[in-house]
Motif scaffolding. Structure first.
Motif, short mmCIF file in Angstrom:
data_model
loop_
_atom_site.label_atom_id
_atom_site.label_comp_id
_atom_site.label_asym_id
_atom_site.label_seq_id
_atom_site.Cartn_x
_atom_site.Cartn_y
_atom_site.Cartn_z
N LYS A 3 0.69 -1.30 0.10
CA LYS A 3 -0.03 0.03 -0.23
C LYS A 3 1.40 1.03 0.03
CE LYS A 3 -3.27 0.10 3.12
NZ LYS A 3 -4.66 -0.04 4.27
N ARG A 17 1.70 0.94 -9.76
CA ARG A 17 0.96 0.51 -9.09
C ARG A 17 0.52 -0.79 -10.81
NH1 ARG A 17 -4.76 2.49 -7.60
NH2 ARG A 17 -4.43 3.20 -9.79
N THR A 38 -0.18 -2.01 -4.67
CA THR A 38 -1.85 -3.34 -4.81
C THR A 38 -3.13 -1.72 -4.64
OG1 THR A 38 -1.75 -3.59 -2.49
CG2 THR A 38 -0.83 -5.60 -4.25
N GLU A 39 -2.63 -0.69 -3.84
CA GLU A 39 -3.36 0.30 -2.72
C GLU A 39 -3.03 1.71 -2.89
OE1 GLU A 39 -5.53 -0.54 0.34
OE2 GLU A 39 -7.31 0.79 -0.18
N ILE A 40 -3.48 2.69 -3.79
CA ILE A 40 -3.21 3.47 -3.33
C ILE A 40 -4.04 4.80 -2.34
CG2 ILE A 40 -2.64 5.44 -4.33
CD1 ILE A 40 -2.36 3.92 -7.25
N VAL A 41 -3.95 5.63 -1.29
CA VAL A 41 -4.47 5.77 -0.44
C VAL A 41 -3.60 7.35 -0.83
CG1 VAL A 41 -5.18 6.70 1.57
CG2 VAL A 41 -4.90 4.36 0.75
N ALA A 89 -5.86 7.25 -7.91
CA ALA A 89 -6.46 7.06 -6.12
C ALA A 89 -7.19 5.80 -5.95
CB ALA A 89 -6.28 7.62 -4.72
N ASP A 90 -7.12 4.92 -5.69
CA ASP A 90 -7.89 4.48 -4.88
C ASP A 90 -9.20 4.75 -3.33
OD1 ASP A 90 -7.69 2.21 -6.47
OD2 ASP A 90 -5.64 1.85 -5.20
N ARG A 91 -9.05 5.41 -2.31
CA ARG A 91 -9.24 6.25 -2.30
C ARG A 91 -8.87 7.38 -1.50
NH1 ARG A 91 -8.42 4.05 3.02
NH2 ARG A 91 -6.60 2.64 3.21
N GLU A 146 -2.72 2.97 8.61
CA GLU A 146 -3.03 2.71 7.31
C GLU A 146 -1.53 0.88 7.06
OE1 GLU A 146 -5.09 2.60 5.30
OE2 GLU A 146 -6.36 3.98 6.50
N ALA A 206 0.82 1.76 5.13
CA ALA A 206 1.59 1.63 4.49
C ALA A 206 3.28 1.62 4.20
CB ALA A 206 1.57 2.99 3.84
N LYS A 255 -15.40 7.46 -6.24
CA LYS A 255 -14.51 6.64 -4.96
C LYS A 255 -14.83 7.55 -3.25
CE LYS A 255 -11.17 5.36 -8.70
NZ LYS A 255 -9.23 5.57 -9.05
#
Lengths: 311, 248
Positions: free
Chosen positions: B2, B50, B56-59, B80-82, B108, B110, B197
């Motif tokens: 993340k 990514r 795998t996840e972008i915040v 960004a995913d969220r 998180e 991250a 989102k």
């Protein structure tokens, strides 16, 4: 009275020129000035720091971990050395900008970045919006941690002083999560854009990367660094590390040539500290002429080679 | 893995800054704002990591008033995913922002914190380093190349002496410089998708941080005006003018 600790930047046994500028800022603050040298063996650098005008003491920390300056390794040592000092100053170089906030956070204080003038021991001017505005700030109570803007202070003389050199040890635990791999010096034979006393920049009017040769040739003739406007970078004429402006490099050379550059706000923000600005542009209405010290309206492809021949 | 990316809403880089006549700050009413250009580069890098299968996840995270939601929407449009909005209407100085981001990074879990090397409004260039310092993790500022390999990363940094490469253990903070990448243009479908989102809104108190007394702004002034220049007509006159100033 203020007690000021200036952190020495050095490489290959040589004190960086920015340190003498940070000492100049320390002199404006007033008080007792010490320089800290963190190295594997700091003797040679300490000897140079001891000669700087106004320096009363040089504190040396010898540790194999200090062979190469890594902010995460230096910061805990500096935070420990800072005890008893009212100010910790860093040269406003990439070394200082990287390291100072890491120290400030350890000391739990806000940092003052890029001081350009000293009004009182805790009151400074600093640039914001790429120098388009100047803010006067009063640091909060506690240790003042600051970086010193290189273009704003003249280096103190490094000849006459004879400060005492003291070797100390620190007990701070040092992290191993950051390791130096290598450094590649700039390959260009041209002076570094940010350190050069002369800079020649080209803009969109160059028209192509091939045509940028006019700029390179002229720069080489006068020993200048080479920059470019964002428009020239966006058009793909030159790589973006040559970009001068608010989102690129902010420079303060003695002499700046803006060639075929119209003078967008974002470019002007990067050159406003240049001592003399010369503009060459075929459009007499170009905004660059509003800030230029010397302006010449003309076709750069004839003017620049002629100028090159006459200098 | 993340990645957390901090983004800041700033006066657009094309705006001609005007200092208020009472010296209390710069004019921001009716002025265009956008995401700090260096933070766009950080967002772009997260998306590229990514695309390479490293992330795998972008915040995205920001701290500031209600209007900062626009900036988070831009970050979501980038990919960004969220997003997390730490809502604070008052002035936030770098150490306070860093404490809040450090808390979010920890919560998180991250492995990478990406941010612009500085914001083009206050030009402080502090927050990333402070986040790393508060968490005692690695930092690599002014990055021009980022290579993630398992639990480590190699970062090339643009420093005064040239290009430096560091190897860091993750988690780490990386602040990005201009030459790292060229951010993509946001396309309408991505902007539309971003509206759906999720943005989580929290307060500073939710991450255990309080506003502290920081540096006090005494006044803001315009920079000293440059003396009016001269226009020359020929190259010979230009050479003469340069000589008279002792520049050549």
């Amino acid at each position: 009275m203020s007690k000021i600790l200036v952190i020495a930047e050095h490489s290959d046994g040589k004190l960086n020129a920015g340190v003498a500028k940070a000492v100049a800022a320390a002199q404006k603050i007033g008080g007792e000035i010490a320089v800290a040298v963190l190295a594997t063996d700091g003797a040679a650098v300490a000897a140079q720091a001891a000669k700087l005008d106004g320096v009363a003491k040089v504190v040396v920390v010898n540790n194999a971990a200090n062979a190469y300056p890594i902010a995460a390794v230096l910061a805990p040592q500096i935070a420990e050395l800072a005890a008893g000092y009212t100010h910790v100053l860093f040269p406003g170089t990439t070394f200082g900008k990287d390291l100072a906030p890491r120290v400030a956070a350890k000391l739990n204080v806000q940092q003052v970045s890029d001081i350009m003038a000293v009004h009182a021991p805790n009151k400074f001017d600093r640039p914001i919006y790429a120098g388009n505005a100047i803010t006067t700030v009063e640091a909060a109570a506690g240790t003042v941690v600051a970086t010193v803007r290189q273009a704003s202070f003249n280096a103190v003389v490094g000849e006459g002083g004879s400060a005492a050199v003291e070797t100390v040890s620190v007990s701070a635990a040092l992290p191993s999560h950051t390791r130096f791999v290598k450094i590649e010096a700039q390959k260009s034979a041209r002076p570094d854009l940010q350190a050069a006393s002369r800079v020649v920049s080209g803009g969109r009017a160059l028209g192509s990367s091939e045509n940028f040769k006019v700029i390179y040739d002229f720069a080489d003739k006068i020993g200048a660094g080479v920059g470019a406007s964002r428009a020239a970078v966006d058009s793909g004429y030159v790589p973006n590390d040559m970009q001068v402006g608010q989102t690129g490099k902010i420079i303060a050379p003695e002499l700046y040539f803006a060639i075929g550059i119209s003078g967008a706000i974002q470019h002007l923000a990067g050159i406003k500290d240049a001592r003399t600005i010369v503009a060459i542009n075929k459009d007499p209405e170009a905004p660059i002429f509003e800030v230029a010290d010397i302006g010449l309206v003309g076709d750069l492809f004839t003017v620049v080679p002629e100028l090159q021949g006459k200098l | 893995m993340k990645v957390l990316v901090s983004v800041k809403r700033v006066v657009d880089y094309n705006v001609r800054i005007q200092v208020k006549s009472d010296g209390s700050g710069v004019v921001t009413d009716g002025v265009k704002f956008s995401m700090n250009p260096f933070d766009e580069i950080a967002m772009e890098e997260a998306v590229r990591l990514r695309e390479k299968g490293k992330v795998t996840e972008i915040v995205a995270v920001t701290i500031g008033g209600a209007k900062n939601e626009e900036t988070l929407r831009s970050a979501l449009a980038f990919g960004a995913d969220r997003a997390i909005h730490i809502k604070e209407e008052g002035e936030v100085q770098p150490l306070t922002a860093a404490k809040a981001f450090a808390a979010v990074l920890k919560k998180e879990g991250a492995q990478l914190f990406l941010c612009g090397k500085q914001a083009i409004d206050d030009d402080a260039n502090q927050t990333g380093q402070m986040v790393a310092s508060l968490l005692d993790i690695a930092q690599a500022t002014f990055a021009s190349k980022v290579e993630v390999d398992g639990a480590k990363a190699q970062i090339t940094r643009e420093i005064d002496a040239g290009l430096e490469t560091l190897e860091v253990d993750l988690p780490a903070v990386v602040s990005v410089d201009l030459r790292l990448n060229e951010p993509r243009y946001l396309k309408l479908p991505d902007i539309m998708k971003a509206k759906k989102k999720p943005i989580e809104t929290i307060g500073l108190g939710d991450v255990g941080v309080a506003i502290e007394a920081g540096s006090k702004t005494v006044k803001v002034s315009p920079p000293p005006a440059r003396a009016k220049g001269i226009m020359v007509k020929t190259v010979d006159e230009l050479v003469a003018a340069l000589k008279s100033k002792g520049l050549v």
